[in-house]
Design a protein around this motif. Structure first.
Motif, PDB file in Angstrom:
ATOM      1  N   GLY A  19       6.895  27.122 -15.669  1.00  0.00           N
ATOM      2  CA  GLY A  19       7.696  26.455 -16.686  1.00  0.00           C
ATOM      3  C   GLY A  19       6.911  25.613 -17.669  1.00  0.00           C
ATOM      4  O   GLY A  19       7.495  24.930 -18.496  1.00  0.00           O
ATOM      5  N   GLY A  20       5.595  25.605 -17.583  1.00  0.00           N
ATOM      6  CA  GLY A  20       4.796  24.847 -18.548  1.00  0.00           C
ATOM      7  C   GLY A  20       4.107  23.653 -17.921  1.00  0.00           C
ATOM      8  O   GLY A  20       3.382  23.781 -16.943  1.00  0.00           O
ATOM      9  N   PHE A  21       4.371  22.461 -18.463  1.00  0.00           N
ATOM     10  CA  PHE A  21       3.685  21.257 -18.007  1.00  0.00           C
ATOM     11  C   PHE A  21       4.070  20.917 -16.570  1.00  0.00           C
ATOM     12  O   PHE A  21       5.252  20.826 -16.241  1.00  0.00           O
ATOM     13  N   ARG A  22       3.069  20.718 -15.737  1.00  0.00           N
ATOM     14  CA  ARG A  22       3.257  20.361 -14.330  1.00  0.00           C
ATOM     15  C   ARG A  22       2.192  19.364 -13.910  1.00  0.00           C
ATOM     16  O   ARG A  22       1.224  19.116 -14.616  1.00  0.00           O
ATOM     17  N   SER A  23       2.342  18.838 -12.709  1.00  0.00           N
ATOM     18  CA  SER A  23       1.342  17.939 -12.136  1.00  0.00           C
ATOM     19  C   SER A  23       0.215  18.739 -11.515  1.00  0.00           C
ATOM     20  O   SER A  23       0.447  19.777 -10.900  1.00  0.00           O
ATOM     21  N   LYS A  24      -0.991  18.228 -11.670  1.00  0.00           N
ATOM     22  CA  LYS A  24      -2.092  18.750 -10.868  1.00  0.00           C
ATOM     23  C   LYS A  24      -1.807  18.328  -9.436  1.00  0.00           C
ATOM     24  O   LYS A  24      -1.055  17.392  -9.178  1.00  0.00           O
ATOM     25  N   ARG A  25      -2.430  18.984  -8.518  1.00  0.00           N
ATOM     26  CA  ARG A  25      -2.287  18.604  -7.111  1.00  0.00           C
ATOM     27  C   ARG A  25      -3.284  17.470  -6.847  1.00  0.00           C
ATOM     28  O   ARG A  25      -4.473  17.610  -7.100  1.00  0.00           O
ATOM     29  N   PHE A  26      -2.753  16.332  -6.362  1.00  0.00           N
ATOM     30  CA  PHE A  26      -3.602  15.168  -6.117  1.00  0.00           C
ATOM     31  C   PHE A  26      -3.024  14.322  -4.996  1.00  0.00           C
ATOM     32  O   PHE A  26      -1.867  14.466  -4.615  1.00  0.00           O
ATOM     33  N   SER A  27      -3.847  13.421  -4.482  1.00  0.00           N
ATOM     34  CA  SER A  27      -3.383  12.358  -3.595  1.00  0.00           C
ATOM     35  C   SER A  27      -4.024  11.062  -4.068  1.00  0.00           C
ATOM     36  O   SER A  27      -5.112  11.068  -4.654  1.00  0.00           O
ATOM     37  N   MET A  28      -3.330   9.965  -3.808  1.00  0.00           N
ATOM     38  CA  MET A  28      -3.786   8.679  -4.311  1.00  0.00           C
ATOM     39  C   MET A  28      -3.255   7.572  -3.407  1.00  0.00           C
ATOM     40  O   MET A  28      -2.095   7.592  -3.009  1.00  0.00           O
ATOM     41  N   VAL A  29      -4.120   6.612  -3.102  1.00  0.00           N
ATOM     42  CA  VAL A  29      -3.701   5.417  -2.380  1.00  0.00           C
ATOM     43  C   VAL A  29      -3.686   4.286  -3.399  1.00  0.00           C
ATOM     44  O   VAL A  29      -4.684   4.039  -4.084  1.00  0.00           O
ATOM     45  N   VAL A  30      -2.543   3.625  -3.514  1.00  0.00           N
ATOM     46  CA  VAL A  30      -2.382   2.506  -4.436  1.00  0.00           C
ATOM     47  C   VAL A  30      -2.131   1.266  -3.596  1.00  0.00           C
ATOM     48  O   VAL A  30      -1.228   1.244  -2.762  1.00  0.00           O
ATOM     49  N   LYS A  53       1.653   8.095  11.426  1.00  0.00           N
ATOM     50  CA  LYS A  53       0.252   7.664  11.555  1.00  0.00           C
ATOM     51  C   LYS A  53      -0.159   6.822  10.343  1.00  0.00           C
ATOM     52  O   LYS A  53      -0.771   5.757  10.498  1.00  0.00           O
ATOM     53  N   MET A  54       0.181   7.276   9.137  1.00  0.00           N
ATOM     54  CA  MET A  54      -0.178   6.532   7.925  1.00  0.00           C
ATOM     55  C   MET A  54       0.504   5.169   7.898  1.00  0.00           C
ATOM     56  O   MET A  54      -0.116   4.168   7.548  1.00  0.00           O
ATOM     57  N   LYS A  55       1.766   5.149   8.287  1.00  0.00           N
ATOM     58  CA  LYS A  55       2.496   3.885   8.276  1.00  0.00           C
ATOM     59  C   LYS A  55       1.950   2.920   9.323  1.00  0.00           C
ATOM     60  O   LYS A  55       1.941   1.708   9.114  1.00  0.00           O
ATOM     61  N   SER A  56       1.423   3.447  10.419  1.00  0.00           N
ATOM     62  CA  SER A  56       0.798   2.573  11.426  1.00  0.00           C
ATOM     63  C   SER A  56      -0.535   2.008  10.923  1.00  0.00           C
ATOM     64  O   SER A  56      -1.048   1.051  11.485  1.00  0.00           O
ATOM     65  N   GLN A  57      -1.074   2.593   9.854  1.00  0.00           N
ATOM     66  CA  GLN A  57      -2.318   2.128   9.248  1.00  0.00           C
ATOM     67  C   GLN A  57      -2.070   1.268   8.009  1.00  0.00           C
ATOM     68  O   GLN A  57      -2.971   1.070   7.201  1.00  0.00           O
ATOM     69  N   GLY A  58      -0.846   0.758   7.862  1.00  0.00           N
ATOM     70  CA  GLY A  58      -0.541  -0.185   6.792  1.00  0.00           C
ATOM     71  C   GLY A  58       0.081   0.397   5.536  1.00  0.00           C
ATOM     72  O   GLY A  58       0.283  -0.321   4.555  1.00  0.00           O
ATOM     73  N   VAL A  59       0.407   1.672   5.520  1.00  0.00           N
ATOM     74  CA  VAL A  59       1.051   2.276   4.360  1.00  0.00           C
ATOM     75  C   VAL A  59       2.540   1.946   4.394  1.00  0.00           C
ATOM     76  O   VAL A  59       3.212   2.199   5.390  1.00  0.00           O
ATOM     77  N   SER A  60       3.031   1.359   3.318  1.00  0.00           N
ATOM     78  CA  SER A  60       4.451   0.996   3.231  1.00  0.00           C
ATOM     79  C   SER A  60       5.330   2.176   2.852  1.00  0.00           C
ATOM     80  O   SER A  60       6.454   2.301   3.333  1.00  0.00           O
ATOM     81  N   GLU A  61       4.841   2.999   1.933  1.00  0.00           N
ATOM     82  CA  GLU A  61       5.618   4.126   1.428  1.00  0.00           C
ATOM     83  C   GLU A  61       4.703   5.322   1.216  1.00  0.00           C
ATOM     84  O   GLU A  61       3.527   5.164   0.867  1.00  0.00           O
ATOM     85  N   LYS A  67       0.871  -1.175   0.000  1.00  0.00           N
ATOM     86  CA  LYS A  67       0.000   0.000   0.000  1.00  0.00           C
ATOM     87  C   LYS A  67       0.906   1.222   0.000  1.00  0.00           C
ATOM     88  O   LYS A  67       1.730   1.396   0.892  1.00  0.00           O
ATOM     89  N   VAL A  68       0.742   2.059  -1.033  1.00  0.00           N
ATOM     90  CA  VAL A  68       1.597   3.227  -1.213  1.00  0.00           C
ATOM     91  C   VAL A  68       0.719   4.460  -1.400  1.00  0.00           C
ATOM     92  O   VAL A  68      -0.237   4.431  -2.170  1.00  0.00           O
ATOM     93  N   VAL A  69       1.047   5.519  -0.690  1.00  0.00           N
ATOM     94  CA  VAL A  69       0.364   6.803  -0.847  1.00  0.00           C
ATOM     95  C   VAL A  69       1.230   7.661  -1.763  1.00  0.00           C
ATOM     96  O   VAL A  69       2.429   7.807  -1.536  1.00  0.00           O
TER      97      VAL A  69
END
Length: 188
Positions: free
Chosen positions: A149-160, A92-100, A64-66
């Motif tokens: 500078g042009g192309f950038r990332s939108k601001r997001f969060s994701m749990v994989v 806190k996130m890592k105590s809830q099973g997040v590896s990275e 599980k990766v955030v």
């Protein structure tokens, strides 16, 4: 002789070329943004230097990766709010099973490394660079920000979870600070 041509391209990007008085349209299909249930796209990101590739498929396999994406390292919202929230909530996130926990930005790996050092991310948040936006483009979470500078990332969060998107939060305007913050993630 002029022959009218009709564009069959709806909802896609078109490039019109004039040929013998007739518009010829070539099309490039636009990608659908990543969504919950999708497999994470295979891409190499970089940590600390161009020599240190991190394959996202391998990183997320069986774990599980955030991920959270930001428009740019050292930018005000990213530096004052977004990144610090993930650093503060890492244990806190890592105590809830997040590896990275992974911060991704369309920057070079040296910039991401320096930004991470400034915010004491070591052991808490991995700072991965997507210098050409390959990963962000594959997710279809990019935006054009000329002042940065042009192309950038939108601001997001994701749990994989095991290479599949389990949760996705994309800021409605692509850059705001609301749904993609660390305290908004719902870890299952």
């Amino acid at each position: 002789m002029f022959l009218p041509c009709r564009s069959i391209a709806r909802g896609v990007t078109s490039l019109a070329t004039r040929l013998n008085g007739c518009s010829i349209h070539t099309t490039t299909a636009t990608m659908a943004p990543v969504k919950v249930g999708d497999k994470i796209p295979a891409a190499d990101l970089y940590e600390d230097s161009p020599a240190n590739k991190v394959n996202i498929s391998e990183l997320t396999s069986g774990k599980k990766v955030v991920f959270f994406g930001v428009p740019g390292a050292f930018t005000p919202g990213c530096s004052k709010t977004h990144l610090p929230g993930y650093v503060q909530n890492a244990d806190k996130m890592k105590s809830q099973g997040v590896s990275e926990i992974v911060c991704v930005s369309v920057n070079d790996p040296y910039v991401m490394s320096a930004w991470g050092i400034q915010h004491n991310t070591k052991g808490k948040v991995r700072m991965l660079a997507d210098p050409n936006g390959v990963f962000i483009k594959a997710l279809d979470l990019g935006t054009n920000l000329p002042p940065l500078g042009g192309f950038r990332s939108k601001r997001f969060s994701m749990v994989v979870n095991d290479s599949k998107v389990e949760e996705l939060n994309v800021e409605p305007d692509g850059t705001g600070l609301s749904c993609s913050l660390a305290d908004k993630l719902k870890l299952k």
